[in-house]
Design a protein around this motif. Structure first.
Motif, PDB file in Angstrom:
ATOM      1  N   ALA A 277       0.833  -1.207   0.000  1.00  0.00           N
ATOM      2  CA  ALA A 277       0.000   0.000   0.000  1.00  0.00           C
ATOM      3  C   ALA A 277       0.865   1.253   0.000  1.00  0.00           C
ATOM      4  CB  ALA A 277      -0.938  -0.015   1.208  1.00  0.00           C
ATOM      5  N   ALA A 278       1.904   1.279   0.849  1.00  0.00           N
ATOM      6  CA  ALA A 278       2.772   2.454   0.947  1.00  0.00           C
ATOM      7  C   ALA A 278       3.518   2.717  -0.358  1.00  0.00           C
ATOM      8  CB  ALA A 278       3.768   2.270   2.093  1.00  0.00           C
ATOM      9  N   LEU A 279       3.944   1.636  -1.017  1.00  0.00           N
ATOM     10  CA  LEU A 279       4.713   1.756  -2.256  1.00  0.00           C
ATOM     11  C   LEU A 279       3.835   1.837  -3.495  1.00  0.00           C
ATOM     12  CD1 LEU A 279       7.398  -0.941  -1.361  1.00  0.00           C
ATOM     13  CD2 LEU A 279       7.867   1.504  -1.681  1.00  0.00           C
ATOM     14  N   LYS A 280       2.508   1.686  -3.282  1.00  0.00           N
ATOM     15  CA  LYS A 280       1.557   1.642  -4.405  1.00  0.00           C
ATOM     16  C   LYS A 280       1.976   0.557  -5.401  1.00  0.00           C
ATOM     17  CE  LYS A 280      -0.072   6.410  -3.974  1.00  0.00           C
ATOM     18  NZ  LYS A 280       0.497   6.584  -2.617  1.00  0.00           N
ATOM     19  N   ALA A 281       2.247  -0.625  -4.866  1.00  0.00           N
ATOM     20  CA  ALA A 281       2.711  -1.742  -5.678  1.00  0.00           C
ATOM     21  C   ALA A 281       1.632  -2.213  -6.641  1.00  0.00           C
ATOM     22  CB  ALA A 281       3.129  -2.897  -4.774  1.00  0.00           C
TER      23      ALA A 281
ATOM     24  N   VAL B 226      -5.167 -18.992   6.051  1.00  0.00           N
ATOM     25  CA  VAL B 226      -4.415 -18.663   4.839  1.00  0.00           C
ATOM     26  C   VAL B 226      -3.860 -17.245   4.912  1.00  0.00           C
ATOM     27  CG1 VAL B 226      -4.537 -18.414   2.336  1.00  0.00           C
ATOM     28  CG2 VAL B 226      -5.740 -20.281   3.463  1.00  0.00           C
ATOM     29  N   LEU B 227      -4.684 -16.299   5.355  1.00  0.00           N
ATOM     30  CA  LEU B 227      -4.256 -14.911   5.475  1.00  0.00           C
ATOM     31  C   LEU B 227      -4.642 -14.355   6.833  1.00  0.00           C
ATOM     32  CD1 LEU B 227      -5.199 -13.308   2.021  1.00  0.00           C
ATOM     33  CD2 LEU B 227      -2.900 -13.685   2.913  1.00  0.00           C
ATOM     34  N   GLN B 228      -3.821 -13.460   7.344  1.00  0.00           N
ATOM     35  CA  GLN B 228      -4.114 -12.807   8.600  1.00  0.00           C
ATOM     36  C   GLN B 228      -5.115 -11.679   8.364  1.00  0.00           C
ATOM     37  OE1 GLN B 228      -3.082  -9.704  10.060  1.00  0.00           O
ATOM     38  NE2 GLN B 228      -2.860 -10.181  12.243  1.00  0.00           N
ATOM     39  N   ILE B 229      -6.079 -11.534   9.267  1.00  0.00           N
ATOM     40  CA  ILE B 229      -7.211 -10.632   9.042  1.00  0.00           C
ATOM     41  C   ILE B 229      -6.780  -9.193   8.775  1.00  0.00           C
ATOM     42  CG2 ILE B 229      -7.546 -10.386  11.552  1.00  0.00           C
ATOM     43  CD1 ILE B 229     -10.524  -9.936  10.948  1.00  0.00           C
ATOM     44  N   ARG B 230      -5.793  -8.706   9.515  1.00  0.00           N
ATOM     45  CA  ARG B 230      -5.403  -7.305   9.326  1.00  0.00           C
ATOM     46  C   ARG B 230      -4.790  -7.072   7.952  1.00  0.00           C
ATOM     47  NH1 ARG B 230      -2.128  -6.664  14.675  1.00  0.00           N
ATOM     48  NH2 ARG B 230      -1.198  -4.864  13.653  1.00  0.00           N
ATOM     49  N   SER B 231      -4.158  -8.094   7.374  1.00  0.00           N
ATOM     50  CA  SER B 231      -3.608  -7.944   6.027  1.00  0.00           C
ATOM     51  C   SER B 231      -4.728  -7.775   5.008  1.00  0.00           C
ATOM     52  CB  SER B 231      -2.735  -9.148   5.665  1.00  0.00           C
ATOM     53  OG  SER B 231      -3.496 -10.328   5.522  1.00  0.00           O
ATOM     54  N   VAL B 232      -5.833  -8.492   5.203  1.00  0.00           N
ATOM     55  CA  VAL B 232      -6.970  -8.359   4.285  1.00  0.00           C
ATOM     56  C   VAL B 232      -7.629  -6.991   4.459  1.00  0.00           C
ATOM     57  CG1 VAL B 232      -9.103  -9.416   3.482  1.00  0.00           C
ATOM     58  CG2 VAL B 232      -7.317 -10.854   4.455  1.00  0.00           C
ATOM     59  N   GLU B 233      -7.720  -6.513   5.698  1.00  0.00           N
ATOM     60  CA  GLU B 233      -8.266  -5.171   5.945  1.00  0.00           C
ATOM     61  C   GLU B 233      -7.450  -4.119   5.211  1.00  0.00           C
ATOM     62  OE1 GLU B 233      -8.071  -4.922  10.169  1.00  0.00           O
ATOM     63  OE2 GLU B 233     -10.085  -5.763  10.478  1.00  0.00           O
ATOM     64  N   PHE B 234      -6.126  -4.206   5.322  1.00  0.00           N
ATOM     65  CA  PHE B 234      -5.239  -3.279   4.613  1.00  0.00           C
ATOM     66  C   PHE B 234      -5.480  -3.352   3.114  1.00  0.00           C
ATOM     67  CE2 PHE B 234      -2.020  -0.630   6.393  1.00  0.00           C
ATOM     68  CZ  PHE B 234      -1.847  -1.034   7.716  1.00  0.00           C
ATOM     69  N   ALA B 235      -5.513  -4.569   2.588  1.00  0.00           N
ATOM     70  CA  ALA B 235      -5.666  -4.746   1.146  1.00  0.00           C
ATOM     71  C   ALA B 235      -6.973  -4.145   0.651  1.00  0.00           C
ATOM     72  CB  ALA B 235      -5.597  -6.230   0.790  1.00  0.00           C
ATOM     73  N   GLY B 236      -8.060  -4.393   1.386  1.00  0.00           N
ATOM     74  CA  GLY B 236      -9.347  -3.842   0.981  1.00  0.00           C
ATOM     75  C   GLY B 236      -9.390  -2.328   1.089  1.00  0.00           C
ATOM     76  N   LYS B 237      -8.842  -1.789   2.167  1.00  0.00           N
ATOM     77  CA  LYS B 237      -8.876  -0.343   2.395  1.00  0.00           C
ATOM     78  C   LYS B 237      -8.096   0.422   1.337  1.00  0.00           C
ATOM     79  CE  LYS B 237      -7.817   3.144   5.918  1.00  0.00           C
ATOM     80  NZ  LYS B 237      -7.318   3.367   7.311  1.00  0.00           N
ATOM     81  N   TYR B 238      -6.915  -0.111   0.980  1.00  0.00           N
ATOM     82  CA  TYR B 238      -6.042   0.608   0.052  1.00  0.00           C
ATOM     83  C   TYR B 238      -6.072   0.027  -1.362  1.00  0.00           C
ATOM     84  CZ  TYR B 238      -4.259   2.860   4.237  1.00  0.00           C
ATOM     85  OH  TYR B 238      -4.156   3.584   5.400  1.00  0.00           O
ATOM     86  N   LYS B 239      -7.032  -0.878  -1.604  1.00  0.00           N
ATOM     87  CA  LYS B 239      -7.225  -1.464  -2.936  1.00  0.00           C
ATOM     88  C   LYS B 239      -5.945  -2.111  -3.468  1.00  0.00           C
ATOM     89  CE  LYS B 239     -11.522  -0.044  -3.290  1.00  0.00           C
ATOM     90  NZ  LYS B 239     -11.697   0.491  -1.942  1.00  0.00           N
ATOM     91  N   VAL B 240      -5.277  -2.847  -2.592  1.00  0.00           N
ATOM     92  CA  VAL B 240      -4.069  -3.568  -2.998  1.00  0.00           C
ATOM     93  C   VAL B 240      -4.480  -4.857  -3.695  1.00  0.00           C
ATOM     94  CG1 VAL B 240      -2.010  -4.761  -2.174  1.00  0.00           C
ATOM     95  CG2 VAL B 240      -2.730  -2.617  -1.084  1.00  0.00           C
ATOM     96  N   LYS B 241      -3.962  -5.060  -4.898  1.00  0.00           N
ATOM     97  CA  LYS B 241      -4.226  -6.299  -5.615  1.00  0.00           C
ATOM     98  C   LYS B 241      -3.477  -7.418  -4.910  1.00  0.00           C
ATOM     99  CE  LYS B 241      -4.142  -8.274 -10.282  1.00  0.00           C
ATOM    100  NZ  LYS B 241      -3.671  -8.075 -11.672  1.00  0.00           N
ATOM    101  N   LEU B 242      -4.207  -8.396  -4.396  1.00  0.00           N
ATOM    102  CA  LEU B 242      -3.641  -9.408  -3.514  1.00  0.00           C
ATOM    103  C   LEU B 242      -3.818 -10.794  -4.119  1.00  0.00           C
ATOM    104  CD1 LEU B 242      -2.365  -9.672  -0.669  1.00  0.00           C
ATOM    105  CD2 LEU B 242      -4.676  -9.849   0.251  1.00  0.00           C
ATOM    106  N   ARG B 243      -2.751 -11.588  -4.089  1.00  0.00           N
ATOM    107  CA  ARG B 243      -2.813 -12.939  -4.640  1.00  0.00           C
ATOM    108  C   ARG B 243      -2.125 -13.913  -3.683  1.00  0.00           C
ATOM    109  NH1 ARG B 243      -3.874 -14.605  -9.828  1.00  0.00           N
ATOM    110  NH2 ARG B 243      -3.636 -12.474 -10.603  1.00  0.00           N
ATOM    111  N   VAL B 244      -2.769 -15.053  -3.443  1.00  0.00           N
ATOM    112  CA  VAL B 244      -2.209 -16.101  -2.589  1.00  0.00           C
ATOM    113  C   VAL B 244      -1.670 -17.211  -3.473  1.00  0.00           C
ATOM    114  CG1 VAL B 244      -2.678 -17.781  -0.771  1.00  0.00           C
ATOM    115  CG2 VAL B 244      -3.846 -15.568  -0.749  1.00  0.00           C
ATOM    116  N   LEU B 245      -0.388 -17.575  -3.277  1.00  0.00           N
ATOM    117  CA  LEU B 245       0.277 -18.566  -4.121  1.00  0.00           C
ATOM    118  C   LEU B 245       1.084 -19.534  -3.263  1.00  0.00           C
ATOM    119  CD1 LEU B 245       1.507 -15.597  -6.059  1.00  0.00           C
ATOM    120  CD2 LEU B 245       0.570 -17.417  -7.437  1.00  0.00           C
ATOM    121  N   SER B 246       1.490 -20.642  -3.883  1.00  0.00           N
ATOM    122  CA  SER B 246       2.358 -21.607  -3.208  1.00  0.00           C
ATOM    123  C   SER B 246       3.810 -21.310  -3.553  1.00  0.00           C
ATOM    124  CB  SER B 246       2.018 -23.034  -3.640  1.00  0.00           C
ATOM    125  OG  SER B 246       3.005 -23.933  -3.168  1.00  0.00           O
ATOM    126  N   SER B 247       4.669 -21.346  -2.529  1.00  0.00           N
ATOM    127  CA  SER B 247       6.098 -21.149  -2.786  1.00  0.00           C
ATOM    128  C   SER B 247       6.753 -22.415  -3.324  1.00  0.00           C
ATOM    129  CB  SER B 247       6.806 -20.707  -1.504  1.00  0.00           C
ATOM    130  OG  SER B 247       6.589 -21.632  -0.470  1.00  0.00           O
TER     131      SER B 247
END
Length: 408
Positions: free
Chosen positions: A162-166, A210-231
């Protein structure tokens, strides 16, 4: 060329061989011309080991000093990953949360991010370097080390994006996406190609790991395109967390089933049935930094009521200690608790336009002889508290009842 933030969890960096594998993945994106910021967790099991060391010395470690100890796990990982990349001839630089100046409040062990100074990261990226940042940690206004709570590296990753507008934040873990439920309980569970921010937020808050709740809150608030993948998989597209408008209009009513074994119920019997009683009970609990989940108040006779709510099992003793003081103030009769419970929830934006979902859920559980102890609802989820011994049965029968084992 895109700016990508990648987060790798503890399992992904659990050994030097796995760190080398992460370095290879990161290098591919760098070689394609992308700017890459990598957030890493401590090596698998390391945070638990550090906490155990602290508790060998004292059963209740000072929160500030505990943060000093547990934050070292990520410091090891960032240095090792930077070395692995440098050994492959790729310029990389590591940063602790304090060096990046991830500013948080001073709620040790559960701190919240207030601001991020992205200047050093942007300078390194412009120089062609890969930036590696320790997840899970920051510093308060006085420079004290703080940690963000369990799963906090996800929050770090999304907050940096969000900070870097990735262009995208990629969360790499040991699963290849978000599933309709835990495949270890329901082998027929399916990986979802997409899920809405709302649904993912509910799933995370209701027990999905799978994801921590605060990370999803951040993503939704700042419209961060979020993808969950396997390493551990090269070709998987994972699960894209997106806005509802991009979803197929014929999506299933229910997208997934979440559950949480970490439930304890507390009931205060015989409290005055009068305005302000809920605040008198829950205010001191909130002041003790204890998260409260489901709440029920039942009015009885003689101007008295019973007041029930749930907390995490780890907070049960602390909550009862708080309520022992409250009990005398409000003249309650007694306090009861039960930690043999769990929570099972169905989640789906389709509930908004499909009536009868709750009835179907309750009928399905009733047919299996599963008694519901508490109920909570929102527009897109229904949660029930039941005995923990019925958890896996409840998840399996609900998954089948809502046809989640069938492709949409």
């Amino acid at each position: 060329m895109a700016l990508i933030v990648q987060k790798y969890g503890g399992t992904s960096v659990g050994s030097t061989d796995r760190i080398k594998n992460v370095a290879r993945k990161v290098a591919k994106f760098h070689e394609q011309g992308h700017q890459v910021v990598v957030v890493v967790s401590a090596m698998s099991g390391e945070t638990n080991r550090l906490i155990a060391l602290a508790k060998e010395l004292t059963p209740n470690p000072d929160p500030r000093e505990l943060d000093v100890v547990v934050s070292t796990g990520e410091q090891v990982t960032i240095g090792l990953l930077a070395m692995a990349l440098q050994a492959a001839g790729i310029p990389a630089k590591s940063y602790t949360g304090g060096q990046v100046k991830i500013l948080t409040d001073d709620a040790y062990t559960k701190a919240r991010i207030l601001d991020i100074d992205d200047a050093a990261m942007r300078q390194n990226l412009s120089e062609g370097k890969i930036v590696i940042v320790a997840g899970f940690q920051g510093v308060d206004a006085d420079g004290n080390i703080t940690t963000l709570g369990r799963g906090g590296s996800d929050t770090t990753g999304v907050a940096l994006a969000a900070a870097l507008k990735a262009d995208e934040c990629q969360i790499y873990t040991d699963v290849d996406g978000v599933y309709t439920t835990d495949p270890r309980i329901v082998p027929e569970a399916r990986k979802l190609d997409t899920i809405t921010f709302e649904e993912m937020l509910e799933m995370a808050s209701l027990g999905s790991k799978v994801l921590q709740i605060r990370s999803v809150e951040f993503a939704g608030k700042y419209k961060v395109k979020l993808r969950v993948l396997s390493s551990f998989e090269e070709e998987s597209q994972g699960t894209l967390i997106t806005v509802e408008e991009n979803r197929n209009m014929e999506q299933p009513v229910i997208s997934g089933i979440a559950f949480n074994r970490d439930e304890a119920k507390i009931t205060i019997l015989g409290v005055p049935d009068q305005p302000g009683i809920a605040y008198q009970i829950l205010g001191p609990v909130a002041d003790a930094n204890i998260d409260i989940d489901m709440i029920i108040q039942n009015s009885g006779r003689d101007g008295l009521a019973d007041f029930s709510f749930t907390v995490g099992r780890g907070d049960l003793d602390k909550t009862i200690n708080v309520l022992d003081r409250v009990k005398a103030v409000i003249n309650a009769k007694s306090i009861e608790s039960d930690k043999s419970l769990c929570k099972v929830s169905i989640v789906g934006v389709g509930m908004r336009s499909h009536p009868g979902v709750a009835a179907k859920m309750f009928r399905t559980l009733s047919e299996e002889g599963i008694n519901i102890r508490m109920i909570s609802t929102s527009e897109i989820k229904i949660s029930v508290v039941i005995e923990e011994k019925y958890l896996e049965l409840a998840v399996r029968v609900l998954h089948k009842a809502f046809n989640l084992d069938s492709a949409a």
